[in-house]
Write a protein that holds these residues in place. Structure first.
Motif: not given
Length: 179
Positions: A74-90
């Motif tokens: 598993v990538c330690t930087k969580q890549y590839p990221k998910e596609f997102r239509g809008k910005i959000g916060e985690n």
């Protein structure tokens, strides 16, 4: 603060402060200052070239399982990221940047898309023509991060030349200087 990574490359930590009128307060502001998507190659070919050369993570995962960022498959930087239509916060205070599903582009030997783009500021990228990772951080953990790097100091090496038969060596001072 500029420090040298273990590989000997310089690495800068820059705190950008904005005045009261240009603070990043909304999701629209985040999109205005930070992007995590491939720029349009026709509208801005210079930025497109810089981003595809400097701001693409990896590739790792199934494309390159031997990448340095990989731990236990598993990538330690969580890549590839998910596609997102809008910005959000985690939950860690980092926004989850908008990454629309677009056509892949050839980067090196792989066809990559917005999921592999490291967050960047278009103006800084064009101004310095260099990889500059920009993150918006809105959390109490930001204070800890800043404190860590402001007070970190630099790594040091100590070299001493002395004549034979002299005894002017202060071990305690050498230890403190080395720390």
């Amino acid at each position: 603060m500029i420090e040298f990574q273990k590989r000997g490359l310089p690495h800068a930590h820059i705190l950008l402060t904005l005045d009261i009128y240009s603070k990043i307060r909304t999701k629209h502001d985040i999109n205005k200052y930070v992007g995590a998507k491939l720029p349009d190659s026709i509208a801005d070919p210079t930025l497109f070239q810089i981003i595809t050369r400097c701001m693409i993570h990896g590739p790792c995962g199934t494309l390159n399982p031997n990448s340095p960022c990989m731990r236990e498959g598993v990538c330690t930087k969580q890549y590839p990221k998910e596609f997102r239509g809008k910005i959000g916060e985690n939950i860690n205070g980092y926004p989850m940047y908008q990454r629309k599903c677009t056509e892949s582009v050839r980067v090196g030997r792989h066809d990559l898309d917005n999921r592999w783009v490291v967050p960047y500021n278009p103006w800084l990228s064009k101004e310095f023509n260099a990889p500059i990772n920009v993150e918006v951080r809105a959390s109490i953990k930001s204070v800890k991060y800043l404190y860590k790097y402001v007070n970190k100091g630099h790594e040091a090496a100590s070299v001493r030349f002395e004549n034979e038969n002299t005894l002017d060596h202060d071990e305690i001072l050498s230890f403190l200087d080395g720390r």
